[in-house]
Design a protein around this motif. Structure first.
Motif, mmCIF file in Angstrom:
data_model
loop_
_atom_site.group_PDB
_atom_site.id
_atom_site.type_symbol
_atom_site.label_atom_id
_atom_site.label_comp_id
_atom_site.label_asym_id
_atom_site.label_seq_id
_atom_site.Cartn_x
_atom_site.Cartn_y
_atom_site.Cartn_z
ATOM 1 N N SER A 421 -36.969 -56.252 -4.389
ATOM 2 C CA SER A 421 -36.686 -54.829 -4.516
ATOM 3 C C SER A 421 -37.151 -54.288 -5.867
ATOM 4 C CB SER A 421 -35.179 -54.580 -4.336
ATOM 5 O OG SER A 421 -34.896 -53.212 -4.272
ATOM 6 N N ILE A 422 -36.928 -55.042 -6.926
ATOM 7 C CA ILE A 422 -37.361 -54.622 -8.261
ATOM 8 C C ILE A 422 -38.880 -54.603 -8.355
ATOM 9 C CG2 ILE A 422 -37.426 -55.357 -10.683
ATOM 10 C CD1 ILE A 422 -34.498 -56.257 -10.329
ATOM 11 N N VAL A 423 -39.527 -55.608 -7.785
ATOM 12 C CA VAL A 423 -40.995 -55.651 -7.791
ATOM 13 C C VAL A 423 -41.569 -54.459 -7.033
ATOM 14 C CG1 VAL A 423 -43.005 -56.919 -6.927
ATOM 15 C CG2 VAL A 423 -41.180 -58.135 -8.118
ATOM 16 N N VAL A 424 -40.970 -54.121 -5.876
ATOM 17 C CA VAL A 424 -41.435 -52.972 -5.083
ATOM 18 C C VAL A 424 -41.308 -51.678 -5.893
ATOM 19 C CG1 VAL A 424 -40.861 -51.517 -3.100
ATOM 20 C CG2 VAL A 424 -41.033 -53.983 -2.819
ATOM 21 N N THR A 425 -40.182 -51.509 -6.575
ATOM 22 C CA THR A 425 -39.967 -50.303 -7.382
ATOM 23 C C THR A 425 -41.001 -50.187 -8.495
ATOM 24 O OG1 THR A 425 -37.588 -50.476 -6.932
ATOM 25 C CG2 THR A 425 -38.257 -49.020 -8.725
ATOM 26 N N LEU A 426 -41.268 -51.296 -9.172
ATOM 27 C CA LEU A 426 -42.249 -51.277 -10.262
ATOM 28 C C LEU A 426 -43.671 -51.074 -9.748
ATOM 29 C CD1 LEU A 426 -40.853 -54.220 -12.430
ATOM 30 C CD2 LEU A 426 -40.859 -51.794 -13.037
ATOM 31 N N ALA A 427 -43.957 -51.638 -8.575
ATOM 32 C CA ALA A 427 -45.329 -51.579 -8.058
ATOM 33 C C ALA A 427 -45.662 -50.232 -7.429
ATOM 34 C CB ALA A 427 -45.547 -52.698 -7.047
ATOM 35 N N PHE A 428 -44.708 -49.636 -6.693
ATOM 36 C CA PHE A 428 -45.012 -48.415 -5.929
ATOM 37 C C PHE A 428 -44.711 -47.132 -6.701
ATOM 38 C CE2 PHE A 428 -45.216 -51.552 -2.689
ATOM 39 C CZ PHE A 428 -45.990 -51.033 -1.672
ATOM 40 N N GLN A 429 -43.747 -47.173 -7.632
ATOM 41 C CA GLN A 429 -43.477 -46.073 -8.565
ATOM 42 C C GLN A 429 -42.859 -44.825 -7.937
ATOM 43 O OE1 GLN A 429 -44.310 -45.962 -12.172
ATOM 44 N NE2 GLN A 429 -44.318 -48.176 -11.866
ATOM 45 N N THR A 430 -43.314 -44.393 -6.757
ATOM 46 C CA THR A 430 -42.829 -43.145 -6.160
ATOM 47 C C THR A 430 -42.185 -43.396 -4.796
ATOM 48 O OG1 THR A 430 -44.885 -42.603 -4.982
ATOM 49 C CG2 THR A 430 -44.711 -41.908 -7.292
ATOM 50 N N THR A 431 -41.302 -42.465 -4.393
ATOM 51 C CA THR A 431 -40.619 -42.596 -3.104
ATOM 52 C C THR A 431 -41.577 -42.381 -1.936
ATOM 53 O OG1 THR A 431 -39.981 -40.266 -3.198
ATOM 54 C CG2 THR A 431 -38.412 -41.860 -4.054
ATOM 55 N N THR A 432 -42.643 -41.611 -2.145
ATOM 56 C CA THR A 432 -43.608 -41.381 -1.066
ATOM 57 C C THR A 432 -44.289 -42.677 -0.678
ATOM 58 O OG1 THR A 432 -44.007 -39.127 -1.814
ATOM 59 C CG2 THR A 432 -45.662 -40.104 -0.372
ATOM 60 N N ASN A 433 -44.723 -43.448 -1.669
ATOM 61 C CA ASN A 433 -45.391 -44.721 -1.393
ATOM 62 C C ASN A 433 -44.431 -45.727 -0.759
ATOM 63 O OD1 ASN A 433 -47.837 -43.849 -2.411
ATOM 64 N ND2 ASN A 433 -47.380 -44.528 -4.492
#
Length: 729
Positions: A421-433
């Motif tokens: 979950s943390i990796v996804v947040t750092l990698a995608f940055q925005t809620t749209t992605n």
């Protein structure tokens, strides 16, 4: 249960087949939480369900419009088309399908993809491990009715499912796919909910960069996953007030926006605006469905968490709390965007009245955390159920609540989901992605439920074909339309849950494949009765004081690890029990129906076969409780065995039984030793390269790094003896 009476009334002969001949008669059907509740209890459950079930779907207004219009609003009437889509998606898939149809396909009160599979497996033998026993059907919660002989369609479906390996594999595959997608939900829900809630702070602190918002979100996520081990013992009453305040705020904001900006958006109740939206935008409208579907993220929790509540409670809370609140919120946002379409990227916070910003922001943070917590609890629960399928290593499952049976925590899985979950947040940055990835999980779980429900309607409910076809066509086509839209964003983030699920499915399928073949290997190499007698008759084999429990997957026969044990340590405990932990395809097994006992060999051997049966939501007792319960039931078995002997010899047998019970008590006081086979599984000579990779590499990696059977079975290390053995499959 099996009691047979033959002969005249004055000379009754009873034949005892198993230890449940009286227990099953004494136990009423085990009631799930909330079943048979009064209206007052139902209202209490409905209130609790607000906090447990609706956190995820209730926080969807934070990001739906921004995900649907990532490139801005091109035509003002597009808002009417999208609002109409949102309202009718909610009504069709969430309300009609789940609230009024799927909830009734529960398995003795429990819901979810796994519960549907277990329900089907009771009516048709679709499980690939051959450990079914006739006595299982006598458990009170089994509640099975064979297909009526007049309904040939149900019998035909049953026959096809049981005779087709392809059908069995297909049902198993979509079940573990559903499990994998729920795990994906558990990864993405915290990321998108927390990030979207925290993003609102930029309204009051515009100097904050998106990167700083992301790191604040990561800090909250780290804290969230760190406290999982503490559990959520008071989850219902603690979370329900906060989510209730959240619903009150978003509904009030919706009413305010409708009254202030453009109340004519209520025209969206006319579905013709959907047709006009597609006619005007074509392919772009189809692509935007990937954002629209996010309005019902978490709706599957209504079914998955049913075991904590009841159908009526879920229906009340959905129809009178959730649906009106989120509908008003979406209408209000559409009304606001009709006047300020340039603010679509941050619709939720832009549309809040200035005096209400900080209260709403704070409650939004809490609501996002609660939504994440509820989804994580659901992910842990469904994975703990998957353990009983034999498609995941026996990891330690910690039950964090004495009041709520479904509240569990799995340390290894929590670490992996938290890191992802943390990796996804750092990698995608925005809620749209993140939303592009999130939608695939949601729609896939919906589609799997539709397919399994169709089997339930054919095999178990035996509905008329017109209703089955209507159900499958209407919901199947709607979900296919949404899924095709989301897959168009595969390269923009949609690949994430797809790849994640493929990896998790591959691991689960590998474990299950080896588990099934290992069971068949043990079944093919059971120790014959003559060999057992010869082993015990060897001059170098001693009977030592104490009680020994040898754990094995087999529910019949002597496992091949037993001769290995006797060869290495030429001694056998004075009382010896071949122990098998077996999961039935039902949620719960009442404690008095837990054990099946049989003798192994003549009475002088003091050897027994015991099968301990658990439902997929049952918790294995602690060591002291388990051994005491086992000992008590073993003595009851001996007593009942003597009671049901021939009436001529009954007096002698009762006296012998009393002596044997005293003998067992004495040996139990000497101590109980738990024995377990530590099997190294290897691909047999001549196996394909793929099989060698699956068995020798992947399976053994999982077994060495995740599997810890003695912890999962609550066996203390100081009483455990492991016996090494190698199986070639």
């Amino acid at each position: 249960m099996s009691v047979e009476a033959e002969g005249p009334a004055d000379a009754e002969t009873l034949v005892r087949r198993d230890s449940l001949y009286s227990d099953a008669e004494k136990v009423s059907v085990d009631k799930h939480h909330g079943s048979g509740a009064s209206w007052r209890q139902t209202l209490q459950l409905a209130f609790q369900s607000i906090g447990v079930v609706y956190g995820d779907v209730g926080t969807s207004p934070l990001y739906v419009y921004s995900s649907t219009f990532p490139h801005g609003i091109k035509h003002r009437d597009d808002l009417l088309g999208v609002l109409s889509l949102i309202l009718y998606t909610f009504s069709l898939l969430a309300m009609l399908k789940y609230v009024f149809i799927v909830l009734y396909a529960n398995d003795n009160g429990d819901g979810g993809t796994f519960a549907l599979y277990s329900l089907i497996s009771r009516y048709a033998r679709i499980r690939m491990v051959p450990n079914q026993q006739a006595e299982d059907a006598s458990v009170s919660n089994y509640r099975i009715q064979e297909p009526n002989s007049q309904l040939r369609r149900a019998q035909w479906v049953k026959q096809k499912l049981e005779s087709s390996n392809a059908a069995k594999i297909a049902l198993f595959t979509i079940t573990i796919l559903g499990t994998a997608m729920v795990m994906g939900d558990g990864t993405l829900t915290p990321a998108i909910s927390v990030l979207s809630a925290v993003s609102g702070i930029r309204e009051k602190a515009p100097n904050l960069t998106q990167s700083q918002v992301v790191w604040i979100s990561v800090a909250i996520l780290f804290l969230l996953f760190s406290v999982q081990r503490l559990g959520t013992d008071k989850v219902g009453y603690s979370f329900a007030p906060i989510i209730s305040v959240w619903f009150l705020l978003i509904a009030g904001t919706g009413v305010y926006n409708l009254a202030t900006h453009d109340i004519t958006v209520l025209r969206a109740l006319n579905p013709m605006y959907i047709v006009e939206y597609f006619a005007r935008n074509g392919k772009e409208a189809w692509v935007s469905l990937g954002g629209v579907i996010l309005c019902i993220t978490g709706a599957e929790a209504m079914f998955a968490d049913l075991g904590h509540f009841n159908i009526r409670a879920i229906q009340l809370s959905f129809n009178f709390i959730l649906f009106p609140s989120v509908a008003l919120c979406y209408m209000g946002q559409a009304s606001y965007l009709r006047k300020f379409p340039e603010n679509v990227g941050d619709t939720f916070y832009k549309s809040i009245p200035a005096p209400m910003f900080w209260p709403t922001f704070i409650v939004a943070i809490f609501a996002a955390i609660i939504a994440s917590q509820a989804m994580l609890s659901g992910a842990f629960a469904i994975l703990s159920k998957a353990l009983s399928l034999g498609c995941f290593p026996r990891v330690e499952v910690v039950h964090t609540s004495k009041k709520h049976a479904g509240q569990v925590y799995i340390p290894e899985v929590n670490f992996l989901i938290g890191a992802a979950s943390i990796v996804v947040t750092l990698a995608f940055q925005t809620t749209t992605n993140i939303g592009n990835a999130y939608g695939i999980c949601v729609v896939t779980v919906f589609s799997i439920t539709t397919h399994l429900m169709t089997v339930v309607m054919l095999l178990i409910w035996k509905n008329q074909m017109i209703y089955i076809v209507a159900f499958y066509v209407v919901f199947g086509l709607a979900e296919f339309l949404y899924l095709s839209s989301i897959l168009s964003k595969f390269a923009e983030g949609g690949y994430l849950p797809f790849c994640f699920s493929l990896v998790l499915m591959a691991l689960m399928a590998t474990w299950h494949y080896v588990h099934v073949h290992r069971y068949w290997y043990e079944l093919d190499h059971v120790v014959p009765a003559a060999e057992l007698t010869a082993l015990l008759g060897r001059h170098d084999v001693r009977r030592v004081p104490g009680m020994g429990l040898l754990y094995s997957e087999l529910v019949q026969g002597i496992p091949p690890v037993f001769p290995r044990l006797v060869d290495k340590i030429p001694s056998v405990h004075a009382v010896f029990v071949f122990m098998s932990i077996k999961n039935l395809p039902i949620p719960r097994v009442a404690p008095p129906e837990r054990f099946i006992f049989r003798r192994v060999g003549p009475a002088k051997h003091r050897m027994f076969r015991c099968v301990a049966r658990y439902g997929y939501t049952d918790q294995i007792e602690g060591t002291k409780e388990f051994s005491a319960f086992l000992l008590d039931r073993l003595k009851m078995f001996i007593e009942e065995e003597a009671t049901f002997d021939d009436h001529v010899r009954r007096g002698v047998q009762v006296a012998a039984a009393e002596e044997e019970k005293r003998f067992i008590d004495v040996e139990a006081e000497h101590g109980v030793v738990y024995l377990m086979g530590e099997a190294d599984v290897a691909a047999a000579a001549g196996s394909s390269v793929m099989k060698k990779i699956v068995v020798n590499c992947v399976y053994n990696f999982l077994r060495n790094n995740l599997s810890d059977s003695h912890k999962a079975l609550s066996i203390p290390k100081d009483q455990l003896l492991k016996v090494g053995i190698t199986y070639e499959i």
